[in-house]
Write a protein that holds these residues in place. Structure first.
Motif, short mmCIF file in Angstrom:
data_model
loop_
_atom_site.label_atom_id
_atom_site.label_comp_id
_atom_site.label_asym_id
_atom_site.label_seq_id
_atom_site.Cartn_x
_atom_site.Cartn_y
_atom_site.Cartn_z
N PHE A 1 0.47 -1.16 0.19
CA PHE A 1 -0.35 -0.14 -0.06
C PHE A 1 0.45 0.90 -0.08
CE2 PHE A 1 -1.86 3.36 2.75
CZ PHE A 1 -2.96 3.79 2.06
N LYS B 1 4.56 12.32 3.06
CA LYS B 1 5.87 12.71 3.67
C LYS B 1 5.26 11.94 4.56
CE LYS B 1 6.02 17.01 4.76
NZ LYS B 1 5.72 18.52 4.92
N GLY B 2 4.30 12.18 5.22
CA GLY B 2 3.74 11.46 6.35
C GLY B 2 3.30 10.47 6.96
N GLU B 3 3.20 9.11 5.88
CA GLU B 3 3.00 7.77 6.12
C GLU B 3 3.71 7.43 4.63
OE1 GLU B 3 -0.86 7.19 5.75
OE2 GLU B 3 -1.93 8.75 8.04
N GLY B 4 4.56 7.81 4.62
CA GLY B 4 5.11 6.69 3.03
C GLY B 4 6.74 7.33 3.73
N VAL B 5 7.39 7.77 2.88
CA VAL B 5 8.93 8.00 3.02
C VAL B 5 9.38 8.22 4.75
CG1 VAL B 5 9.59 7.89 0.78
CG2 VAL B 5 8.92 10.13 2.13
N VAL B 6 10.37 7.77 5.45
CA VAL B 6 11.27 8.47 5.92
C VAL B 6 12.23 9.10 5.33
CG1 VAL B 6 12.71 6.99 7.84
CG2 VAL B 6 10.38 5.78 7.03
#
Lengths: 521, 368
Positions: free
Chosen positions: A351, A357-362
């Protein structure tokens, strides 16, 4: 302000309010801008165009004092300026609304609009006056929002409009809107454009960045095109055709889109009826009404609907990010309990969140670490992926998805939106999922990367992957999908076959409650 | 030019200034009292001020290692000082009440019980933070406050003294070097290997940088956060054993008092951000050494111990300033102007000026 504000859009005779000459900006290892010239006239809407990583955001950050350029001069009203930060730029009349909403979600709408400029009384903030002033500003914009409500309670679209209200609250000479429309629906965009025209006619210079070509052509008077950190041209919008603009931005011929259609058609024929995932009566109170959904091997299922129609909610349920309180899911015929993302991943589901920015990449990890994160998490901490395997994977996917910069050690937070999206996609593709859920994978990224990602989706489906594709751009959904599920008001209202058109979907959504007619086929 | 690469990497690792600070402190000591650097070998033991620094610094080092991992996950553990007191209290109470208070068995069982209890306390902290989602500073404040009370209950409000040779080894024994520092180093190596040779370090950093993205990437974010609190509590437990063993007594009121602050300082001095994410174990170790060297310096120079805290503050401010991006940039600019030809491929800003700012710190510290 000048008397003849009406002819402002063609203000060639008037001196520019902002003039930037020879602007260069270098980060360690990256030349983000190279000798870029840019000018902005009062009373015009000026579109800044370019692919991801072309330098649009960097130029804006230089103009607003977030970055100090490594070379070049900026003048404002003929005076040379060098801002120490966004606050200094704002004091000089340059206001910005960034791509991602940069407000304080835990403060009220009124406090956000007037943050740092609150009306004061005996040295303390005057809450009542703040609310009154904010209410006035919101009324001017025709926004029906309670200024005393907490910002986080509102959907992203409203937060965006509040951010614009905040920018308008200072009597700005220059208003910069960076991707303001990416989370707005049609009506909200029309509203925004109305406000932009009002401001333009007052003599405000508006710098507008958007990936929606039609919007750019609708609202802008002039455009500046950047490519790879260099200026490639400044044109009056009416003099530049869409196709010319695209070739300026991309610097190559546009054959990919046609190829895409061809791929989608082919895959359509090959889509088998073997269901990878089947959801029956899956739902969650207050989130999405129980729905049935089947996704077959090699099939792209589109999820269409307006903002807040329940698209994302479905994706989160299927991935275990939220827990369903009714229904069941089978993967390859076996019932699975999607209690957590981890469980969903173990069943072969991946998914990509819409909130990159908030829930995807670190952000503070490198491309390499981000790329292997899901695979490593699945393997467990005690079984590290060998360095060699990592390097091979990373090299392969950087090349395959054309991730830039092609440096595995680059921090992902430094990449442009489109490249971050590609890293995120690659993170899942290395795990070889059976079902890939993409929530707005092309939001806020440029035409070139958009086409690349759509093409990739079509290719993946052709190779047998099942894809659930969510996008606010209906044409994109229709073009890619073999079947389209239409959502409205947090419920599934219809399922259309491959021959569905954007008009069909729009009609379905427009006709409230007439669900009986809605089954096309 | 081949040697330039590792040097650059060292510079950008953020370990330079902590190391410079230690060297400067040691140099200052050596100047004031030349015997400071002397080492004596006697009866199979190594003696000297340097050895004392290591020995006395071991508890702080241990706790700082645990704290470092907690901070890397965006957390903080204020309860470690209280855990130190509980650990000492449990062990000493058990040994004192044992049928044979000098036996090895009493010592081992007592220490085992203490560490088991510390692990339970860590589980409690982790439960509050990771399972209930309470902010770490508040969640661990609970045990920070209650923990000393628990220690008082265990010791009945008394200072319990014991005479047990096995227990005494932990904090005061020697195996050429003090046993306590050997334990601290062993734990350091263990943590370094476990986090950096496996993927654990990456997962911890990922959770610290972006918890939600990590969860959606399939990480067991909750388990990871929970685990670091347990680890921190066990480290504090071992430190508690060292401290009480060194004085052969459990003092519920004063054992490990304010040590959580020293540990947090050590982590920060070592270059790990309190905002979580990237962490440095070596930096943390250096940070703990700086703090201990400073304390020893104050004592060995005959400065009133009441002023120790002021000196600590000065050094901490200096090291933190040197690590601040703004200060680094400013210093970088100054040295660039001064040196005729700057290295062409050096990165802009920051830490290429070995000669400049070390002087002032040392002067401030050694002034009186």
């Amino acid at each position: 302000m000048s008397v003849d504000a009406k002819q402002a859009p063609r203000a060639a005779g008037r001196p520019p309010v902002v003039q930037m000459r020879g602007i260069s900006m270098e980060f360690p290892g990256v030349k983000a801008l190279q000798e870029v010239d840019f000018r902005l006239f009062p009373g015009e809407v000026h579109a800044l165009m370019g692919e991801n990583g072309a330098g649009k955001s960097t130029l804006i950050k230089v103009l607003t004092g977030v970055y100090t350029p490594t070379g070049g001069v900026t003048t404002l009203d003929g005076q040379e300026v060098s801002f120490s930060g966004p606050a200094a730029a704002q004091d000089s009349g340059i206001s910005t609304v960034y791509q991602e909403v940069n407000l304080c979600p835990n403060l009220t709408v009124a406090e956000n609009i007037l943050l740092g400029r609150e009306p004061r009384r005996f040295g303390a903030i005057d809450g009542r006056a703040t609310r009154a002033r904010a209410a006035e500003l919101l009324a001017d914009m025709g926004l029906d929002v309670d200024p005393g409500s907490v910002l986080a309670e509102h959907p992203i679209a409203v937060q965006q409009l509040v951010a614009i209200a905040r920018a308008v609250a200072v009597d700005a000479k220059v208003l910069i809107l960076d991707e303001p429309t990416s989370s707005l629906d049609q009506d909200e965009v029309a509203e925004l454009f109305r406000i932009m025209r009002v401001l333009r006619d007052k003599g405000v210079a508006i710098l507008f960045v958007s990936h929606f070509l039609e919007q750019v052509y609708e609202i802008s008077d002039r455009m500046t095109v950047l490519r790879n950190g260099r200026l490639v041209g400044e044109h009056l919008t009416q003099d530049l055709s869409r196709i010319n603009l695209l070739s300026l931005m991309i610097g190559r011929e546009l054959g990919a889109l046609e190829e895409l259609e061809r791929l989608a058609d082919q895959a359509g024929e090959e889509a088998s009826a073997a269901p990878v995932l089947r959801a029956t009566g899956l739902g969650r109170k207050g989130s999405v009404a129980p729905f049935d959904l089947q996704i077959n091997r090699g099939e792209v299922v589109g999820l269409a609907g307006l903002l807040g129609s329940g698209r994302t909610e479905i994706a989160r349920l299927l991935f275990g990010a939220d827990r369903a309180d009714s229904g069941e899911v089978t993967v390859d015929g076996k019932v699975v309990q999607l209690r957590s993302p981890r469980a969903a991943i173990a069943s072969g589901i991946a998914f990509c969140s819409e909130d990159r920015k908030g829930e995807g990449v670190v952000a503070d990890l490198s491309i390499r670490d981000n790329l292997v994160l899901a695979m490593q998490a699945a393997a467990g901490w005690a079984r590290p992926i060998p360095r060699k395997t990592k390097d091979q994977l990373v090299e392969k996917w950087i090349k395959a998805l054309d991730i830039r910069p092609a440096n595995p050690d680059a921090l992902v937070g430094r990449l442009s939106g489109g490249n971050q999206q590609k890293v995120l996609l690659a993170r899942w593709l290395v795990t070889e999922p059976k079902l890939l859920i993409l929530d707005e994978p092309t939001r806020g990224i440029d035409i070139g990367a958009k086409t690349q990602i759509q093409k990739l989706v079509a290719e993946l489906a052709q190779k047998g992957m099942a894809v659930l594709y969510i996008s606010a751009e209906l044409e994109e959904v229709v073009r890619l999908s073999h079947r389209t599920v239409v959502m409205k008001d947090r419920a599934k209202i219809a399922e259309l076959d491959q021959h569905a058109t954007v008009d069909d979907i729009m009609r379905l959504i427009a006709h409230v409650g007439e669900r009986t007619e809605a089954v096309a086929g | 030019m081949t040697s330039a690469r590792p040097l650059d990497r060292f510079r950008s690792s953020g370990l330079l200034w902590p190391l410079v600070a230690i060297v400067a402190l040691l140099a200052a000591n050596a100047i004031v009292r030349p015997s400071f650097l002397a080492l004596r070998f006697q009866d199979g033991h190594l003696y000297g001020s340097l050895v004392d620094i290591l020995k006395n610094g071991a508890p702080t080092m241990l706790i700082a290692l645990g704290m470092c991992l907690v901070i890397a996950t965006r957390g903080i553990d204020l309860s470690v000082g209280a855990v130190v007191a509980i650990s000492g209290a449990v062990t000493c109470s058990y040994i004192a009440a044992a049928p044979d208070p000098t036996s090895a068995r009493a010592a081992l069982v007592g220490m085992g019980m203490a560490l088991a209890l510390c692990a339970v306390l860590g589980l409690w902290n982790g439960f509050l933070v990771a399972a209930l989602g309470i902010q770490p500073i508040i969640a661990t404040l609970v045990l920070m406050t209650a923990g000393r009370g628990i220690a008082m209950l265990i010791t009945d409000g008394q200072i319990i003294t014991v005479r047990n040779p096995v227990f005494r080894t932990v904090g005061a024994g020697f195996l050429v070097l003090p046993v306590s520092i050997l334990i601290a180093i062993a734990v350091f190596v263990l943590v370094a290997v476990v986090t950096r040779r496996t993927a654990l370090g990456l997962l911890i950093e990922s959770v610290g940088i972006n918890p939600e993205a990590s969860r959606l990437a399939g990480l067991r974010a909750r388990t990871i956060r929970w685990t670091v609190y347990v680890f921190a509590a066990i480290c504090a437990g071992v430190a508690g054993l060292m401290i009480s063993s060194n004085v052969s007594a459990a003092d519920a009121n004063n054992a490990g008092l304010w040590i959580e602050m020293d540990a947090i300082l050590a982590v920060v001095i070592g270059g790990t951000s309190l905002a979580g994410g990237r962490y440095s174990l070596t930096g943390t170790l250096l940070g703990a050494l700086i703090i201990q060297t400073l304390t020893t310096t104050v004592y060995s120079m005959g400065i009133a111990p009441e002023i120790t805290l002021v000196f600590k503050a000065v050094v901490v401010i200096a090291v933190c300033l040197l690590q601040a991006p703004k200060v680094r940039a400013a210093l970088g600019r100054r040295t660039r102007r001064r040196s005729a030809q700057p290295a062409p491929d050096a990165e802009p800003g920051a830490e290429r000026s070995e000669q400049t700012p070390t002087g002032p710190i040392v002067e401030k510290v050694t002034q009186p």
